[in-house]
Design an enzyme around this catalytic site. Structure first.
Site, PDB file in Angstrom:
ATOM      1  N   LYS A   1      22.502 -12.972-125.135  1.00  0.00           N
ATOM      2  CA  LYS A   1      22.051 -12.689-123.762  1.00  0.00           C
ATOM      3  C   LYS A   1      21.454 -11.284-123.565  1.00  0.00           C
ATOM      4  CE  LYS A   1      24.482 -16.171-120.990  1.00  0.00           C
ATOM      5  NZ  LYS A   1      23.393 -17.015-120.523  1.00  0.00           N
TER       6      LYS A   1
ATOM      7  N   PHE B   1      32.765 -22.361-122.193  1.00  0.00           N
ATOM      8  CA  PHE B   1      31.378 -22.715-122.516  1.00  0.00           C
ATOM      9  C   PHE B   1      30.908 -21.845-123.679  1.00  0.00           C
ATOM     10  CE2 PHE B   1      26.796 -22.347-122.307  1.00  0.00           C
ATOM     11  CZ  PHE B   1      26.414 -23.676-122.189  1.00  0.00           C
TER      12      PHE B   1
ATOM     13  N   ASP C   1      34.102 -14.948-127.501  1.00  0.00           N
ATOM     14  CA  ASP C   1      32.713 -15.204-127.130  1.00  0.00           C
ATOM     15  C   ASP C   1      32.342 -14.286-125.971  1.00  0.00           C
ATOM     16  OD1 ASP C   1      30.322 -16.095-126.149  1.00  0.00           O
ATOM     17  OD2 ASP C   1      30.834 -18.229-126.195  1.00  0.00           O
TER      18      ASP C   1
HETATM   19  N1  PLP Z   1      28.564 -18.539-124.797  1.00  0.00           N
HETATM   20  C1  PLP Z   1      28.670 -18.160-123.510  1.00  0.00           C
HETATM   21  C2  PLP Z   1      29.931 -17.494-123.044  1.00  0.00           C
HETATM   22  C3  PLP Z   1      27.604 -18.376-122.618  1.00  0.00           C
HETATM   23  O1  PLP Z   1      27.730 -17.998-121.338  1.00  0.00           O
HETATM   24  C4  PLP Z   1      26.434 -19.001-123.094  1.00  0.00           C
HETATM   25  C5  PLP Z   1      25.308 -19.263-122.202  1.00  0.00           C
HETATM   26  O2  PLP Z   1      25.396 -19.251-121.006  1.00  0.00           O
HETATM   27  C6  PLP Z   1      26.371 -19.369-124.450  1.00  0.00           C
HETATM   28  C7  PLP Z   1      27.449 -19.122-125.273  1.00  0.00           C
HETATM   29  C8  PLP Z   1      25.141 -20.026-125.019  1.00  0.00           C
HETATM   30  O3  PLP Z   1      24.125 -19.091-125.110  1.00  0.00           O
HETATM   31  P1  PLP Z   1      22.618 -19.562-125.347  1.00  0.00           P
HETATM   32  O4  PLP Z   1      22.157 -20.221-124.088  1.00  0.00           O
HETATM   33  O5  PLP Z   1      21.879 -18.284-125.646  1.00  0.00           O
HETATM   34  O6  PLP Z   1      22.626 -20.492-126.508  1.00  0.00           O
END
Ligand code: PLP
Length: 387
Positions: free
Chosen positions: A249, A137, A220
């Site tokens: 986050k 994700f 990520d």
């Molecule tokens: N990447 C990861 C690993 C995530 O867990 C999330 C959100 O849960 C995101 C990207 C996307 O982040 P945002 O909701 O701040 O766009």
């Protein structure tokens, strides 16, 4: 006073908002440390932490002070000018990141960090393709969604050039890389995908493969970053150095901010990318105070200790409904043999807020400042609910 009174929140959000979130019947109005309170004054132990955002705890005094002071000094400053606070944040990020990551692009969210990383990777390599992980994700905007394995169907066609391989499977990753692969995109612990830590061998293998084949490694750490897994960044825990590191986050203690940290050969010239709000002094001040709190209160060690305490106590009387406990620091996934949602609601009744990660996984991302007594209470409630 402007706006609706607090007791109208449910009705107003239902009438004016979109139903994109599976709502729970709870209006949260205040937080402190690992606790939040609802509009009737009831207290909850918050193992959602804003989905992994409030790592330093809700209403951390130093973050609140930094935001208030910066709001009264300078909130916005576009990227065409230099700014003292933004510069301090960039220097700090470079200091705490793996040594090869020496440049920072600041944005406002996790999905934006991934968007930037994808663009930078294509630009730096002159290659088109991305190899991503099943169950991965990376966000909801088109680029990040194209790298994401779920939530795609309603939006096809997404960007071309994205291929998915099973997570933690090195031969399949090796087979997917070719001369046109710009980057491999991975979470060191898949969050939304069910709290699944990669193996050390897989991450080291992915790093070596990328180097060998001239592809970049995008890690990520939007969810794992900033001490969640017991190290400032999970890639440090596993001992790998990515070419691009995506963050958001917990970075701003709750104030929206994201970043992509890049290794030296990755460059982006004038006009190649940008963001109106990216690197604004208000968010930068919040991030600086948050990082200072993470370091001075040694929250990586706290996450490690608390995660071990949780594992010991939970496993001492593991309920039969539990298939597996997956945990790294205070990133915790409890895989059930059945649906998680009824248990999430039962936990809420008992004063514990938790998240799902897929249909059968209870995910706990408590603030890293959660006390031993609060953590033990969470274990007790989990045992009771899952008994
Ligand atoms: N990447 C990861 C690993 C995530 O867990 C999330 C959100 O849960 C995101 C990207 C996307 O982040 P945002 O909701 O701040 O766009």
């Amino acid at each position: 006073m402007t706006g609706a009174p607090i007791d109208d929140a449910r009705e107003t959000e239902q009438r004016c908002g979109f139903e994109v979130y599976p709502k729970r019947d709870l209006t949260i109005v205040r937080g402190r440390g690992a606790l939040v309170w609802d509009d009737a004054g009831r207290e909850y132990i918050d193992c959602t932490a804003g989905v992994g955002v409030a790592s330093v705890g809700h209403a951390h005094p130093a973050v609140a002070r930094a935001v208030a002071e910066q709001a009264a000094t300078l909130i916005t400053c576009p990227g065409i000018f230099y700014n003292d606070v933004r510069a301090r944040l960039m220097r700090t990020l470079v200091e705490i990141a793996p040594a090869t990551l020496t440049r920072v692009f600041l944005c406002n969210s996790g999905t934006e960090a991934n968007e930037a990383a994808l663009k930078f990777a294509r630009h730096a390599t002159g290659r088109q393709r991305f190899v991503c992980a099943m169950r991965g994700f990376h966000g909801r905007t088109f680029g990040a969604l194209s790298a994401t394995h779920k939530y795609r169907d309603a939006f096809e066609p997404l960007l071309p050039g994205f291929e998915f391989v099973p997570f933690d499977n090195l031969p399949r990753l090796a087979a997917a890389l070719d001369d046109d692969t710009a980057a491999v995109v991975l979470e060191p612990v898949q969050g939304e995908g069910g709290v699944r830590p990669a193996s050390r061998d897989y991450l080291h293998g992915a790093r070596a493969l990328c180097t060998e084949r001239g592809a970049l490694l995008i890690v990520d750490e939007v969810q794992t970053g900033f001490c969640r897994t017991g190290a400032m960044f999970a890639c440090q825990h596993f001992g790998i150095e990515p070419d691009l590191l995506c963050l958001a986050k917990a970075m701003g203690g709750g104030v929206p901010i994201g970043a992509v940290l890049c290794a030296e050969p990755i460059a982006a010239g004038v006009g190649l990318h940008g963001s109106t709000f990216g690197g604004n002094p208000l968010a930068a001040a919040a991030a600086l105070a948050t990082i200072e709190a993470l370091r001075s209160e040694d929250m990586a060690a706290r996450a490690r200790r608390a995660g071990e305490r949780f594992r010991e106590r939970f496993e001492a009387a593991r309920p039969a409904r539990v298939r597996e406990l997956r945990q790294l620091g205070l990133m915790i996934g409890i895989e059930l043999r059945e649906k998680a949602r009824p248990h999430l609601l039962a936990l809420m009744e008992r004063g514990v807020l938790a998240l799902p990660a897929g249909p059968t996984v209870i995910r706990l991302l408590p603030p890293l400042v959660i006390t031993d007594a609060q953590l033990d209470a969470v274990v007790e409630h989990l045992h009771a609910v899952l008994a």
